[in-house]
Design an enzyme around this catalytic site. Structure first.
Site, mmCIF file in Angstrom:
data_model
loop_
_atom_site.group_PDB
_atom_site.id
_atom_site.type_symbol
_atom_site.label_atom_id
_atom_site.label_comp_id
_atom_site.label_asym_id
_atom_site.label_seq_id
_atom_site.Cartn_x
_atom_site.Cartn_y
_atom_site.Cartn_z
ATOM 1 N N GLY A 91 18.942 4.646 44.786
ATOM 2 C CA GLY A 91 19.758 5.861 45.802
ATOM 3 C C GLY A 91 21.260 6.194 44.955
ATOM 4 C CB ALA A 92 23.099 7.925 43.365
ATOM 5 N N GLY A 93 23.821 8.351 46.617
ATOM 6 C CA GLY A 93 24.182 8.469 47.611
ATOM 7 C C GLY A 93 26.026 8.022 47.435
ATOM 8 C CG ASN A 97 19.713 9.056 42.826
ATOM 9 O OD1 ASN A 97 19.818 9.111 44.203
ATOM 10 N ND2 ASN A 97 20.114 10.842 42.665
ATOM 11 C CE LYS A 98 15.175 12.174 47.411
ATOM 12 N NZ LYS A 98 14.141 13.460 48.260
ATOM 13 C CD GLU A 147 33.107 18.109 58.893
ATOM 14 O OE1 GLU A 147 32.133 17.871 58.457
ATOM 15 O OE2 GLU A 147 34.217 17.696 58.746
ATOM 16 C CG ASP A 166 23.641 7.757 56.089
ATOM 17 O OD1 ASP A 166 24.859 6.508 56.406
ATOM 18 O OD2 ASP A 166 23.398 8.638 55.520
#
Lengths: 407, 407
Positions: free
Chosen positions: B10-12, B37-38, B171, B301
């Site tokens: 994951g590249a969050g 990462n996808k 937001e 997360d």
């Protein structure tokens, strides 16, 4: 003496140019001029395909009526015409009071003609108005945006069918071919997954153009990814796409977007109001008056005029509508001034026809028989477009809405 | 000595910052680092709501991974993680060969959580990715474009329901309030016909903020046309809108657009792979390792961490994910260098929380207990955003993707 009421219905090419001509020709004391249009803007229907493809913003295509009409000379009413009662010289509007006229100009324009093909009205889009073209633009965008959200990718989201390879169909394809790479970029889509398919029932694209020009157009569009299915009829349009047939072979083309660009007719209000018409077009007298109604002029797409040379009707083009507006305004001024003997016959002066194939390519015939291709034709096309804006609203309108990106 | 394989999933915020930290800390001979990462881009999930509203282009929200990763130090694989096999120290990918690891970092991010509310998955949009937000943007546009094409106008085309008045919901509402007048302009729609309705089941908006801040936010949004239905639960989402209930009174709100912004959970791959998790979040050890797996770190997360002061989990924010990446990278470096004794416990340092209410308004708490409102808060919010970009990719990234429109 009571000033006569001149009512002009529709602010398309024919209607608005009649109004602009009259406000130049007539003094304020000679007539009450009223222009009725359902929007408070005029739009250039010959540019609509660009709005539909998303290559030109619709605000560039439309012109606020108040930018070209002087309120001191022409009273503009934003309303929708429901019916004309020619016996009572009255026009019924959707919201406002009925309008009485002494002279009427019908310039109510065209509608899409689907020739009874099943499902077209329900499931196909057509290029008919500012409202319709910005919907086409956004519909194509939402389909592209949807594509990558699905686990099982549906290629039909990226398939656009254009029904008809006539003038509008071809010009729309030219713009689409420019737009697709931008859309692919915007939505991370491989260009190879996108299909643009043009289906034409006639045996050739662009009827009326000679073979060399037709081949130029088709080759250039094919090189940019357009598939042609000529001599292929659309049998039905469904929520999933279209069903076509060629030589009795039936095929389904799945497509989320079907744009019908193959037929137009005059406004159906014309028939509904009791005028004798063929597909909404009234065969007008040479002075552009409706047979049997000496106070009713018809201009633009609702007027049918025979080209005596080939014994066929002139096509309903902007060029002819604009020229009709000149004759119509002159004849109206003659009638208002009691000079019925000075009524002129309309004589079209076809200066040429240029078909665009995107922002930097085009082809056509000008000055009689001179063929143009590529950049040269593209510049000529833009000059023709700008010339109209000049006629309508002078230099300031050319600067605001003109096509000034020549290269 | 064989170099250990470090695989980051994951590249969050958590994943990419771990990779960037490691490429700074470790020499090329110390470890093989692989980032999976996808997409070939990182995106700022805290800015996604702006892309969904259409106030910020999605290209401003995403950052090509190659812009921040040095290929000489980190091997990037564009693929989707299907499952982790922690017993076999292997990761199964959708397209590529399985990956073996000596150390694993799970940073697989969040998913939308619909709490089993009927129809939400099928008919509501959620703000979860670049793909999802540009679809929301285009869906709203196509609804507005449709409106004027219908004879019987359907007001629900202009109704947008936002489910949830938490941080993301508020937001998003702030951006929508800015965007609606532009959309009305674009599609010739009367602003008064547009409804933006926020439905929140909890007894208050923005749980966790004090009353003064909540009231500031709600008042400012209401002034800009947002309707709040607080203490109102969504019972069902249908193709036509939502069904809500408050005090046992059931009401249908017709809406062509429903955006669910009320719940997130950790990635379901985490549970599927056998880690003990609550809604995809694993209660990690103080050093961020998964219980029972000394070579597996979890950041962002998917990591659950208890705030001992109030005995409740820290919220899954970008701020915490970024700080976790610092600890995770330092601890990984220690393990790789055989200094297990130097493992640090993660201690979050909450610098504050600012909630934006559109491009020029915000509110929040910073530096402990200092409350900020309006322009001041808005500038602070942009500074926080830019600070992250600086950390991730230095000045050039701030200049390329930063929020530099301070006034």
């Amino acid at each position: 003496m009571k000033r006569p009421n001149v009512v002009i219905l529709g602010a398309g090419y024919g209607g608005i140019m009649t109004a602009v001509n009259l406000q130049k020709t007539l003094g304020v004391n000679e007539a009450n001029i009223t222009l009725v249009n359902k929007h408070n803007y005029h739009y250039q229907s010959t540019w609509l395909h660009e709005g539909a493809a998303g290559t030109l913003h619709h605000d560039k295509i439309r012109i606020p009526i108040n930018d070209v009409i002087q309120p001191s000379k022409v009273n503009f009413i934003k309303d929708t015409v429901v019916e004309i009662k020619p016996q009572e010289k009255t026009v019924i509007l959707e919201k406002g009071e009925p309008l009485s006229y002494d002279y009427l100009v019908i310039g109510l324009g065209f509608e899409s003609e689907t020739f009874g093909i099943k499902g077209l009205k329900e499931y196909a889009y057509s290029i008919t108005s500012i409202n319709s073209v910005r919907l086409i633009r956004e519909h194509i965008e939402v389909c592209f945006a949807q594509y990558n959200n699905e686990v099982e990718k549906r290629e039909e989201l990226l398939t656009i069918v254009v029904g008809g390879a006539g003038f509008t169909g071809i010009e729309f394809l030219g713009e689409l071919a420019n737009r697709i790479p931008e859309l692919c970029d915007e939505y991370d889509i491989d260009r190879k997954k996108v299909r643009v398919v043009c289906v034409e029932a006639a045996p050739t694209a662009l009827p009326g153009f000679n073979q060399a020009l037709v081949e130029y157009a088709m080759n250039h569009l094919e090189q940019r990814g357009v598939e042609f299915k000529i001599g292929t009829a659309i049998k039905e349009c469904t929520p999933d796409g279209i069903i076509v047939s060629k030589d009795e072979v039936v095929e389904e083309i799945k497509a989320a977007t079907v744009v019908w660009a193959a037929g137009v007719r005059g406004n159906s209000i014309v028939e509904k109001s009791g005028f004798e018409a063929m597909r909404g077009r009234v065969k007008v007298q040479p002075d552009l008056r409706a047979p049997g109604y000496d106070e009713v002029f018809i201009v633009g797409d609702c007027a049918l005029l025979i080209n005596e040379e080939i014994n066929r009707p002139y096509p309903p083009t902007a060029q002819i509508a604009i020229q009709m507006a000149d004759t119509c305004a002159a004849n109206l001024a003659a009638l208002i001034r009691g000079k019925e003997g000075e009524l002129k016959a309309f004589v079209p002066d076809i200066k040429g026809t240029v078909c665009s194939l995107g922002h930097d390519d085009a082809m056509g015939v000008v000055f009689g028989n001179h063929q143009l291709y590529g950049t040269q034709a593209s510049i000529m096309k833009k000059m023709i477009d700008n010339r109209y804006l000049w006629k309508l609203g002078g230099l300031s309108l050319v600067l605001k809405k003109g096509k000034l990106n020549f290269f």
